[in-house]
Design a protein around this motif. Structure first.
Motif, short mmCIF file in Angstrom:
data_model
loop_
_atom_site.label_atom_id
_atom_site.label_comp_id
_atom_site.label_asym_id
_atom_site.label_seq_id
_atom_site.Cartn_x
_atom_site.Cartn_y
_atom_site.Cartn_z
N THR A 1 0.63 -1.13 -0.05
CA THR A 1 0.02 0.06 0.01
C THR A 1 0.76 1.35 -0.03
N MET A 2 0.52 2.17 -0.43
CA MET A 2 0.95 3.69 -0.48
C MET A 2 1.27 4.21 0.90
N PRO A 3 2.31 4.38 1.42
CA PRO A 3 2.33 5.23 2.66
C PRO A 3 1.82 6.50 2.70
N PRO A 4 1.44 7.28 3.67
CA PRO A 4 0.98 8.23 3.58
C PRO A 4 1.65 9.44 3.45
N ASP A 5 2.94 9.41 3.79
CA ASP A 5 3.82 10.62 3.24
C ASP A 5 5.46 10.19 3.10
N GLY A 6 6.13 11.02 2.67
CA GLY A 6 7.45 10.78 2.43
C GLY A 6 7.85 10.56 1.07
N LYS A 7 9.04 10.47 0.71
CA LYS A 7 9.65 10.37 -0.72
C LYS A 7 9.16 8.87 -1.08
N ASP A 8 9.31 7.94 -0.39
CA ASP A 8 8.73 6.66 -0.78
C ASP A 8 7.29 6.53 -1.32
N ALA A 9 6.62 7.65 -0.77
CA ALA A 9 5.10 7.48 -1.20
C ALA A 9 5.15 8.22 -2.59
N ILE A 10 5.99 9.33 -2.89
CA ILE A 10 5.82 9.61 -4.12
C ILE A 10 6.49 8.77 -5.35
N ALA B 1 2.63 3.62 -9.82
CA ALA B 1 1.26 3.53 -10.16
C ALA B 1 0.91 4.11 -11.37
N PHE B 2 1.27 5.45 -11.41
CA PHE B 2 0.83 6.19 -12.60
C PHE B 2 1.32 5.68 -13.73
N ASP B 3 2.80 5.23 -13.63
CA ASP B 3 3.43 4.61 -15.04
C ASP B 3 2.81 3.39 -15.36
N ASN B 4 2.21 2.68 -14.43
CA ASN B 4 1.62 1.33 -14.37
C ASN B 4 0.19 1.43 -14.92
N ASN B 5 -0.38 2.73 -14.94
CA ASN B 5 -1.79 2.80 -15.05
C ASN B 5 -2.74 1.91 -14.11
N TYR C 1 -4.28 12.98 -0.86
CA TYR C 1 -3.06 12.90 -1.39
C TYR C 1 -2.69 13.81 -2.49
N GLY C 2 -3.32 14.99 -2.26
CA GLY C 2 -3.30 16.07 -3.24
C GLY C 2 -1.82 16.71 -3.31
N GLU C 3 -0.87 16.75 -2.19
CA GLU C 3 0.29 17.09 -2.12
C GLU C 3 1.24 16.36 -3.12
N ILE C 4 0.86 14.84 -2.92
CA ILE C 4 1.79 14.05 -3.80
C ILE C 4 1.56 14.33 -5.34
N ILE C 5 0.11 14.35 -5.52
CA ILE C 5 -0.38 14.39 -7.15
C ILE C 5 0.09 15.73 -7.62
N ASN C 6 0.11 16.68 -6.73
CA ASN C 6 0.77 18.08 -7.31
C ASN C 6 2.12 17.94 -7.34
N THR C 7 2.85 17.30 -6.81
CA THR C 7 4.23 17.34 -6.82
C THR C 7 4.58 16.49 -8.05
N LEU C 8 3.81 15.40 -8.35
CA LEU C 8 4.05 14.60 -9.72
C LEU C 8 3.42 15.29 -10.94
N LYS C 9 2.72 16.20 -10.36
CA LYS C 9 1.92 17.04 -11.88
C LYS C 9 0.98 16.01 -12.47
#
Length: 204
Positions: free
Chosen positions: A27-36, A42-46, A71-79
């Motif tokens: 599962t995706m951890p809630p924060d940190g670089k590992d989460a990003i 996950a995005f790359d693998n659709n 997860y808005g901060e993570i999504i914004n970071t990844l654009k």
């Protein structure tokens, strides 16, 4: 009433899924670089996910919804943008065992206990908000049981909620799936009766 609870983790399970390879066991951890990093994978693998479980709702009009804002901060970071194309495999209100019993007893002739089962909505472009408007109708299905030797009719009842729905969508730049519900103020009672052997013989 008026509360906003995020991530119902105790009763609602989110299973990450690559729809070509099957479920993913992390599962995706809630924060940190590992989460990003994992979000990028996950995005790359659709990837998508399966939601399974239940949530508690109040007996007043309200809503529950599916979105990515926690997860808005993570999504914004990844654009990146989220696509909430989905299929509802099962949605019911009340205890599922009672709903299953009501469906079985009614033999599909009375009520709509799970009308959204199998319903799909597709996001043709990003930014789709889907709104399900749901009217919940408290219902009781009562079937008769004939008790021997006197053949006295004994009623057995099942309490379950049926519902009807309407769905609409708009492209406003935000991917959210809303389930807005209200509970009707009346209860529908269904009765199934049967003649005793004596009554049946007299009618013949």
């Amino acid at each position: 009433m008026g509360s906003h609870i995020v991530d119902e983790g105790n009763t609602l399970n989110k299973i990450r899924r690559n729809f070509q390879k099957g479920p993913i066991d992390y599962t995706m951890p809630p924060d940190g670089k590992d989460a990003i990093g994992r979000a990028q994978i996950a995005f790359d693998n659709n990837e998508g996910c399966i939601l399974r479980g239940y949530i508690q709702v109040n007996r007043v009009p309200g809503n529950f919804h599916i979105s990515s804002h926690s997860y808005g901060e993570i999504i914004n970071t990844l654009k990146k943008n989220i696509n909430l194309t989905h299929t509802i495999n099962h949605l019911s209100f009340g205890q599922r065992a009672n709903v299953n019993r009501a469906v079985k007893k009614s033999k599909g002739r009375y009520g709509e206990f799970t009308p959204l089962n199998g319903h799909s909505e597709f996001s043709e472009q990003l930014g789709k908000t889907t709104n399900y408007q749901i009217d919940i109708i408290p219902s009781t299905f009562k079937a008769v049981a004939l008790t021997s030797p006197s053949y006295i009719q004994r009623w057995t009842g099942v309490r379950a909620n049926q519902y009807k729905f309407a769905v609409g969508s708009e492209y406003v730049g935000k991917e959210v799936v809303y389930f807005r519900y209200q509970i009707e103020g009346v209860t529908i009672n269904y009765y199934q009766t049967a003649d005793s052997i004596l009554e049946f013989a007299i009618n013949i």
